[in-house]
Design an enzyme around this catalytic site. Structure first.
Site, PDB file in Angstrom:
ATOM      1  N   SER A 152      17.220  -5.583   8.113  1.00  0.00           N
ATOM      2  CA  SER A 152      18.509  -4.969   7.806  1.00  0.00           C
ATOM      3  C   SER A 152      18.412  -3.469   7.984  1.00  0.00           C
ATOM      4  O   SER A 152      17.332  -2.887   7.838  1.00  0.00           O
ATOM      5  CB  SER A 152      18.877  -5.255   6.361  1.00  0.00           C
ATOM      6  OG  SER A 152      17.947  -4.585   5.523  1.00  0.00           O
ATOM      7  N   LYS A 153      19.546  -2.891   8.279  1.00  0.00           N
ATOM      8  CA  LYS A 153      19.531  -1.454   8.558  1.00  0.00           C
ATOM      9  C   LYS A 153      19.210  -0.620   7.332  1.00  0.00           C
ATOM     10  O   LYS A 153      18.855   0.540   7.452  1.00  0.00           O
ATOM     11  CB  LYS A 153      20.847  -1.020   9.190  1.00  0.00           C
ATOM     12  CG  LYS A 153      22.050  -1.238   8.336  1.00  0.00           C
ATOM     13  CD  LYS A 153      23.311  -0.899   9.110  1.00  0.00           C
ATOM     14  CE  LYS A 153      24.525  -1.228   8.266  1.00  0.00           C
ATOM     15  NZ  LYS A 153      25.750  -1.228   9.025  1.00  0.00           N
ATOM     16  N   ARG A 154      19.303  -1.201   6.159  1.00  0.00           N
ATOM     17  CA  ARG A 154      18.908  -0.447   4.954  1.00  0.00           C
ATOM     18  C   ARG A 154      17.411  -0.136   4.997  1.00  0.00           C
ATOM     19  O   ARG A 154      16.964   0.864   4.459  1.00  0.00           O
ATOM     20  CB  ARG A 154      19.173  -1.262   3.684  1.00  0.00           C
ATOM     21  CG  ARG A 154      20.595  -1.567   3.409  1.00  0.00           C
ATOM     22  CD  ARG A 154      21.294  -0.450   2.629  1.00  0.00           C
ATOM     23  NE  ARG A 154      22.728  -0.564   2.817  1.00  0.00           N
ATOM     24  CZ  ARG A 154      23.402  -0.012   3.810  1.00  0.00           C
ATOM     25  NH1 ARG A 154      22.793   0.767   4.689  1.00  0.00           N
ATOM     26  NH2 ARG A 154      24.696  -0.204   3.949  1.00  0.00           N
TER      27      ARG A 154
END
Ligand code: GLU
Length: 492
Positions: A260-262
């Site tokens: 995930s981009k987090r």
């Protein structure tokens, strides 16, 4: 069990990305495996654009997908930009085909029109939740009489078309990596196939196209496994043979959560702009899941696309989620850089982080701010650094606590993620955020300046982040927040 034999037919595989934003590293991963599979078997690799979800459509995204796949070095034999015998390859240009196919399903009663309103569906969902039942379509319109349907159509009531999933029994299919998978029909919802706006859902369009495009092997991410029984039922409803299914393990963050981009940059644009080498990225993706034999090149883990075509075995892919470890990717990228000739290294710099286009845009931002050419670097170092990490004295506004500042920085990140990357759009979005949260314009922009440039002075801020690029700016903001979180953790 459904027959899954498109034997002896020439191998045809596809990737089917949806243009909903930046091209995803997972698309390159699935693209790579499809590409290798096709090239190993003299087959065809198709690129299809699945753009029927108009609510999530981003117009620049399709071109970004083409550019990103070309950049990593995967070329397709058929697709919207190269055409081919089974086009069009963009689903929004195939709506008539889906409509015709919906009629077939309505006529043979494997699908039905559903006239339930959004309110009715919501009420039924609440009831099911209150009764602790799984939420699914209650089947209200499954057995409407011909007269009721005719009257509803006459009254121009909006409707969707749903798949009539048999109320009893189960569907079994073979996943080439997992073996037989069975879904009890009780757990398969009457999927909407055609929306009231006349656009198909993913499920209908995907199956119709895979069939009409003669796809023999559907190689995709494992998140689609739960959709597969619906697809298998659809193939059956049309009387079509089912292709082979291969569901690849999802790439994972270091903590094993779905990538995930987090926690990781996921945009291919980021990797390109941050100066990763496409051959290193492909090599790294080829390491995921263990499709390459260990002994290749004496276990160095370094191999080319040609070597992958020679040795990779899709059927050997392991199901434990492969970890996308950025530290390892950087190490591998470094290996490729060290293996370059000085000339190639310089050429690579000039094509990316020191390209003429980039340098001239930066020059345009500072011309009025220098007295000598030698001051160029003083004002522009943040354009050339991989990360900048401002100290608290730099980013913390005088009247704010650390906690509220970091919370606001996270808001800035969320807003900028959703904003078009132009000065005007950024300005409007930043101002709206500041007003809503009662952060003065000055504080708001100073904080972003500190995070994006590392300092308190810079060339015009929004113009600068536009030139630096969305993917890299967002990455910088995420790293700042992560870095601060670590610092706070360390103090405990
Ligand atoms: N459009 C789907 C996606 O965005 C395609 C999934 C599939 O390959 O069936 O990933």
């Amino acid at each position: 069990m459904t027959k899954q034999t498109i034997s002896s037919a020439p191998i045809r595989v596809r990737i089917a990305p949806s243009p909903t934003g930046d091209p995803h590293v997972g698309t390159a991963y699935i693209g790579l495996i499809n590409y290798i599979y096709a090239r190993q078997r003299g087959g065809q690799f198709v690129l299809r654009i699945e753009d029927t979800d108009r609510t999530r459509f981003v117009s620049s995204s399709e071109q970004m997908i083409f550019d990103a796949l070309k950049w990593v070095g995967l070329s397709w034999d058929e697709g919207p930009d190269v055409s081919g015998p089974y086009g069009p390859y963009r689903q929004s240009e195939r709506t008539e085909i889906y409509r015709e196919h919906t009629e077939i399903l309505l006529a043979n009663e494997t699908a039905y029109r559903c006239f339930c309103t959004a309110e009715e569906l919501e009420a039924s969902r609440r009831e099911q939740m209150a009764a602790k039942q799984p939420t699914r379509y209650a089947g209200t319109c499954r057995a409407l009489t011909a007269e009721t349907i005719a009257a509803n159509l006459e009254a121009e009531k909006p409707f969707v078309v749903r798949l009539k999933v048999p109320s009893e029994g189960s569907t079994t299919f073979t996943d080439e990596l997992r073996g037989a998978i069975t879904f009890d029909h009780f757990n398969v919802d009457d999927q909407v196939l055609m929306k009231s706006d006349g656009f198909p859902t993913y499920h209908l369009a995907n199956v119709v196209d895979d069939h009409l495009m003669c796809i023999t092997d559907v190689i995709r991410a494992e998140e689609w496994i739960s959709s597969t029984p619906k697809h298998v039922l659809l193939y059956g409803a049309f009387g079509w043979e089912v292709p082979k299914f291969w569901h690849m393990p999802l790439l994972r963050n270091l903590d094993k959560s779905k990538i995930s981009k987090r926690k990781n940059p996921v945009s291919l644009v980021y990797y390109r702009q941050a100066g990763f080498l496409p051959q290193a990225l492909l090599n790294f993706l080829g390491l995921m899941g263990g499709g390459m034999p260990n002994e290749i090149n004496n276990g160095t883990e370094k191999f080319t696309l040609a070597e992958m075509i020679e040795h990779f075995e899709v059927k050997n892919i392991r199901l434990g989620g492969p970890v996308f470890d950025l530290t390892k990717l950087k190490w591998l990228n470094g290996e490729y850089i060290r293996a370059m000739t000085p000339g190639d290294f310089y050429a690579a710099l000039r094509e990316t982080v020191l390209s003429d286009a980039y340098l001239s845009e930066i020059a345009g931002l500072i011309q009025t701010r220098v007295e000598t050419l030698g001051q160029f670097g003083n004002l522009t170092h943040f354009f050339f650094a991989d990360d900048v990490m401002p100290a608290a004295e730099v980013f913390l506004p005088k009247k704010r606590t650390l906690e509220e500042t970091l919370a606001f920085a996270a808001e800035q990140l969320a807003v900028l993620e959703a904003t078009e990357w132009t000065k005007e759009a950024l300005e409007a979005a930043m101002k709206a955020l500041g007003e809503g949260k009662e952060w003065a314009v000055k504080e708001n922009f100073m904080l972003l300046r500190a995070i994006a440039t590392g300092g308190t002075m810079s060339p015009p801020l929004l113009e600068s982040v536009v030139v630096f690029g969305k993917a890299r700016t967002l990455d910088r903001m995420r790293r700042f927040l992560e870095g601060q979180k670590k610092l706070a953790g360390g103090k405990k």
